[in-house]
Design a protein around this motif. Structure first.
Motif, PDB file in Angstrom:
ATOM      1  N   LEU A  43      -8.139   1.877  -3.933  1.00 27.08           N
ATOM      2  CA  LEU A  43      -7.248   3.033  -3.912  1.00 27.08           C
ATOM      3  C   LEU A  43      -6.227   3.279  -4.791  1.00 27.08           C
ATOM      4  CD1 LEU A  43      -6.844   2.955   0.115  1.00 27.08           C
ATOM      5  CD2 LEU A  43      -8.184   4.486  -1.153  1.00 27.08           C
ATOM      6  N   TYR A  44      -5.611   2.127  -5.220  1.00 24.73           N
ATOM      7  CA  TYR A  44      -4.914   2.227  -6.530  1.00 24.73           C
ATOM      8  C   TYR A  44      -4.827   1.357  -7.395  1.00 24.73           C
ATOM      9  CZ  TYR A  44      -2.576   4.076  -2.118  1.00 24.73           C
ATOM     10  OH  TYR A  44      -2.354   4.711  -1.000  1.00 24.73           O
ATOM     11  N   PRO A  45      -6.024   1.449  -8.310  1.00 22.47           N
ATOM     12  CA  PRO A  45      -6.346   0.688  -9.330  1.00 22.47           C
ATOM     13  C   PRO A  45      -5.553   0.553 -10.637  1.00 22.47           C
ATOM     14  CG  PRO A  45      -7.796   2.369  -9.404  1.00 22.47           C
ATOM     15  CD  PRO A  45      -7.114   2.460  -7.972  1.00 22.47           C
ATOM     16  N   GLU A  46      -4.804   1.659 -10.638  1.00 20.94           N
ATOM     17  CA  GLU A  46      -3.809   1.790 -11.871  1.00 20.94           C
ATOM     18  C   GLU A  46      -2.682   2.066 -11.683  1.00 20.94           C
ATOM     19  OE1 GLU A  46      -5.297   2.278 -15.046  1.00 20.94           O
ATOM     20  OE2 GLU A  46      -7.379   2.025 -13.986  1.00 20.94           O
ATOM     21  N   GLU A  47      -2.093   2.080 -10.364  1.00 22.54           N
ATOM     22  CA  GLU A  47      -0.637   2.340  -9.955  1.00 22.54           C
ATOM     23  C   GLU A  47       0.050   0.929  -9.556  1.00 22.54           C
ATOM     24  OE1 GLU A  47      -3.369   3.776  -8.809  1.00 22.54           O
ATOM     25  OE2 GLU A  47      -3.052   5.831  -8.594  1.00 22.54           O
ATOM     26  N   ILE A  48      -0.399  -0.218  -9.368  1.00 17.13           N
ATOM     27  CA  ILE A  48       0.431  -1.423  -8.989  1.00 17.13           C
ATOM     28  C   ILE A  48       0.514  -2.247 -10.387  1.00 17.13           C
ATOM     29  CG2 ILE A  48       0.205  -3.414  -7.591  1.00 17.13           C
ATOM     30  CD1 ILE A  48      -1.232  -1.726  -5.455  1.00 17.13           C
ATOM     31  N   HIS A  49       1.785  -2.113 -10.900  1.00 20.42           N
ATOM     32  CA  HIS A  49       2.119  -2.986 -12.041  1.00 20.42           C
ATOM     33  C   HIS A  49       3.436  -3.989 -11.749  1.00 20.42           C
ATOM     34  CE1 HIS A  49      -0.342  -0.311 -14.375  1.00 20.42           C
ATOM     35  NE2 HIS A  49       0.375   0.829 -13.827  1.00 20.42           N
ATOM     36  N   GLN A  50       3.985  -3.543 -10.664  1.00 19.52           N
ATOM     37  CA  GLN A  50       4.974  -4.876 -10.358  1.00 19.52           C
ATOM     38  C   GLN A  50       5.259  -4.778  -8.847  1.00 19.52           C
ATOM     39  OE1 GLN A  50       8.292  -3.109 -12.657  1.00 19.52           O
ATOM     40  NE2 GLN A  50       8.472  -1.185 -11.518  1.00 19.52           N
ATOM     41  N   PHE A  51       6.011  -5.839  -8.504  1.00 18.06           N
ATOM     42  CA  PHE A  51       6.238  -6.149  -7.174  1.00 18.06           C
ATOM     43  C   PHE A  51       6.747  -4.627  -6.286  1.00 18.06           C
ATOM     44  CE2 PHE A  51       8.233  -8.351  -3.283  1.00 18.06           C
ATOM     45  CZ  PHE A  51       6.986  -8.689  -2.889  1.00 18.06           C
ATOM     46  N   SER A  52       7.445  -3.997  -6.862  1.00 21.45           N
ATOM     47  CA  SER A  52       8.106  -2.859  -6.008  1.00 21.45           C
ATOM     48  C   SER A  52       6.768  -1.655  -5.826  1.00 21.45           C
ATOM     49  CB  SER A  52       9.057  -1.992  -7.087  1.00 21.45           C
ATOM     50  OG  SER A  52       8.769  -1.534  -8.090  1.00 21.45           O
ATOM     51  N   ASP A  53       5.837  -1.730  -6.820  1.00 24.81           N
ATOM     52  CA  ASP A  53       4.533  -0.938  -6.655  1.00 24.81           C
ATOM     53  C   ASP A  53       3.799  -1.391  -5.623  1.00 24.81           C
ATOM     54  OD1 ASP A  53       5.399   0.660  -8.734  1.00 24.81           O
ATOM     55  OD2 ASP A  53       4.142  -0.709 -10.425  1.00 24.81           O
ATOM     56  N   TYR A  54       3.587  -2.521  -5.590  1.00 26.45           N
ATOM     57  CA  TYR A  54       2.947  -3.352  -4.535  1.00 26.45           C
ATOM     58  C   TYR A  54       3.449  -2.863  -2.965  1.00 26.45           C
ATOM     59  CZ  TYR A  54       1.907  -6.578  -0.741  1.00 26.45           C
ATOM     60  OH  TYR A  54       1.402  -7.239   0.477  1.00 26.45           O
ATOM     61  N   LEU A  55       4.655  -3.284  -2.792  1.00 25.72           N
ATOM     62  CA  LEU A  55       5.458  -2.638  -1.660  1.00 25.72           C
ATOM     63  C   LEU A  55       5.179  -1.308  -1.203  1.00 25.72           C
ATOM     64  CD1 LEU A  55       8.863  -4.700  -2.181  1.00 25.72           C
ATOM     65  CD2 LEU A  55       6.995  -5.474  -0.933  1.00 25.72           C
ATOM     66  N   LYS A  56       5.325  -0.494  -2.131  1.00 24.92           N
ATOM     67  CA  LYS A  56       5.217   1.090  -1.897  1.00 24.92           C
ATOM     68  C   LYS A  56       3.848   1.357  -1.445  1.00 24.92           C
ATOM     69  CE  LYS A  56       5.102   5.440  -4.541  1.00 24.92           C
ATOM     70  NZ  LYS A  56       5.238   5.936  -5.918  1.00 24.92           N
ATOM     71  N   TYR A  57       2.788   0.790  -2.141  1.00 21.34           N
ATOM     72  CA  TYR A  57       1.165   1.350  -1.923  1.00 21.34           C
ATOM     73  C   TYR A  57       0.931   0.443  -0.605  1.00 21.34           C
ATOM     74  CZ  TYR A  57       1.285   4.082  -5.991  1.00 21.34           C
ATOM     75  OH  TYR A  57       1.662   5.051  -6.958  1.00 21.34           O
ATOM     76  N   SER A  58       1.237  -0.837  -0.392  1.00 19.96           N
ATOM     77  CA  SER A  58       1.070  -1.420   0.706  1.00 19.96           C
ATOM     78  C   SER A  58       1.845  -0.948   2.089  1.00 19.96           C
ATOM     79  CB  SER A  58       1.659  -2.853   0.759  1.00 19.96           C
ATOM     80  OG  SER A  58       1.457  -3.821   1.782  1.00 19.96           O
ATOM     81  N   SER A  59       2.694  -0.331   1.872  1.00 19.15           N
ATOM     82  CA  SER A  59       3.367   0.472   3.116  1.00 19.15           C
ATOM     83  C   SER A  59       2.489   1.673   3.436  1.00 19.15           C
ATOM     84  CB  SER A  59       4.782   0.793   2.806  1.00 19.15           C
ATOM     85  OG  SER A  59       5.263   1.574   3.861  1.00 19.15           O
ATOM     86  N   ARG A  60       1.927   2.298   2.436  1.00 17.25           N
ATOM     87  CA  ARG A  60       1.303   3.393   2.612  1.00 17.25           C
ATOM     88  C   ARG A  60       0.021   3.077   3.490  1.00 17.25           C
ATOM     89  NH1 ARG A  60       1.116   7.301  -2.765  1.00 17.25           N
ATOM     90  NH2 ARG A  60       3.494   7.604  -2.688  1.00 17.25           N
ATOM     91  N   LEU A  61      -0.626   2.083   2.774  1.00 14.29           N
ATOM     92  CA  LEU A  61      -1.934   1.581   3.090  1.00 14.29           C
ATOM     93  C   LEU A  61      -1.808   1.056   4.957  1.00 14.29           C
ATOM     94  CD1 LEU A  61      -4.906   0.797   3.014  1.00 14.29           C
ATOM     95  CD2 LEU A  61      -4.069  -1.478   2.147  1.00 14.29           C
ATOM     96  N   LYS A  62      -0.635   0.517   5.050  1.00 15.91           N
ATOM     97  CA  LYS A  62      -0.574  -0.013   6.479  1.00 15.91           C
ATOM     98  C   LYS A  62      -0.308   1.184   7.351  1.00 15.91           C
ATOM     99  CE  LYS A  62       1.683  -4.487   5.315  1.00 15.91           C
ATOM    100  NZ  LYS A  62       2.930  -5.346   5.233  1.00 15.91           N
ATOM    101  N   ALA A  63       0.483   2.187   7.067  1.00 17.07           N
ATOM    102  CA  ALA A  63       0.764   3.315   7.888  1.00 17.07           C
ATOM    103  C   ALA A  63      -0.524   3.993   8.145  1.00 17.07           C
ATOM    104  CB  ALA A  63       1.877   4.273   7.197  1.00 17.07           C
ATOM    105  N   THR A  64      -1.491   3.976   7.250  1.00 19.50           N
ATOM    106  CA  THR A  64      -2.967   4.674   7.328  1.00 19.50           C
ATOM    107  C   THR A  64      -3.815   4.093   7.955  1.00 19.50           C
ATOM    108  OG1 THR A  64      -2.514   5.808   5.130  1.00 19.50           O
ATOM    109  CG2 THR A  64      -4.911   5.739   5.948  1.00 19.50           C
ATOM    110  N   LEU A  65      -4.079   2.637   7.913  1.00 21.66           N
ATOM    111  CA  LEU A  65      -4.873   2.123   8.815  1.00 21.66           C
ATOM    112  C   LEU A  65      -4.197   1.512  10.112  1.00 21.66           C
ATOM    113  CD1 LEU A  65      -5.883  -0.632   6.029  1.00 21.66           C
ATOM    114  CD2 LEU A  65      -7.120   1.240   6.860  1.00 21.66           C
ATOM    115  N   SER A  66      -3.086   1.564  10.350  1.00 24.25           N
ATOM    116  CA  SER A  66      -2.496   0.999  11.908  1.00 24.25           C
ATOM    117  C   SER A  66      -3.223   1.799  12.970  1.00 24.25           C
ATOM    118  CB  SER A  66      -1.165   1.016  11.685  1.00 24.25           C
ATOM    119  OG  SER A  66      -0.432   0.426  10.937  1.00 24.25           O
ATOM    120  N   PRO A  67      -3.354   2.906  12.931  1.00 27.37           N
ATOM    121  CA  PRO A  67      -4.362   3.778  14.025  1.00 27.37           C
ATOM    122  C   PRO A  67      -5.671   3.346  14.063  1.00 27.37           C
ATOM    123  CG  PRO A  67      -3.407   5.412  12.496  1.00 27.37           C
ATOM    124  CD  PRO A  67      -2.765   3.937  12.115  1.00 27.37           C
TER     125      PRO A  67
END
Length: 164
Positions: A43-67
């Protein structure tokens, strides 16, 4: 919901063997494996370059997948979530899923020395396709400082694996 329907999730340092164990558990338990690394890389092949990017996109993924995960559990499908549960806050996300639908759970806690994790990290980095980002020892150290093992007070059903 089937009495055997279970949400499996993990706690263990980077490169401790969580993903390997996740694949084995999914196969052995005829469960659906959902891997954070796979989803984030697709989903985010070009967007994750540092730990803060990971946290941001991981949070989005979790919110999407939870239901969706909750619905699958309600359908009687056991799930193996290959997402880190290395802090109480991360583990609370798993709790919110299984408690909301009344599913069983297993927290698989892998205890591994930093030295072994670093050795495994080197091996993993060697096997990456060219151009893929790899994790350095310095990044391992930076991320590991946040690691907090589960405690009995958290109330999880824990399976412990000693990997040293």
């Amino acid at each position: 919901m089937n009495q055997e329907t279970t949400l499996h999730f993990f706690c263990g340092k980077m490169a401790s063997g969580k993903s390997t164990l996740a694949r084995t558990l999914a196969q052995d338990n005829h469960a659906l494996l959902i891997s954070e690394d796979v989803w984030l890389s697709q989903l985010y092949p070009e967007e994750i370059h540092q730990f803060s990017d990971y946290l941001k996109y991981s949070s989005r993924l979790k919110a999407t997948l939870s239901p969706h995960i909750q619905n699958l559990l309600l359908q009687g499908i056991s799930i193996v979530l290959d997402f880190p549960g290395n802090t109480p806050n991360q583990r609370n996300w798993f709790r919110s899923i299984f408690e909301s639908v009344g599913a069983n759970h297993r927290l698989h806690y892998i205890i591994t020395s930093d030295e072994r994790c670093k050795q495994q990290l080197k091996i993993r980095n060697q096997g990456l396709p060219e151009g893929s980002p790899f994790t350095t020892e310095a990044e391992f150290e930076a991320i590991t400082q946040y690691f907090q093992p589960p405690t009995p007070e958290e109330g999880f059903q824990i399976d412990t694996y000693q990997r040293d």
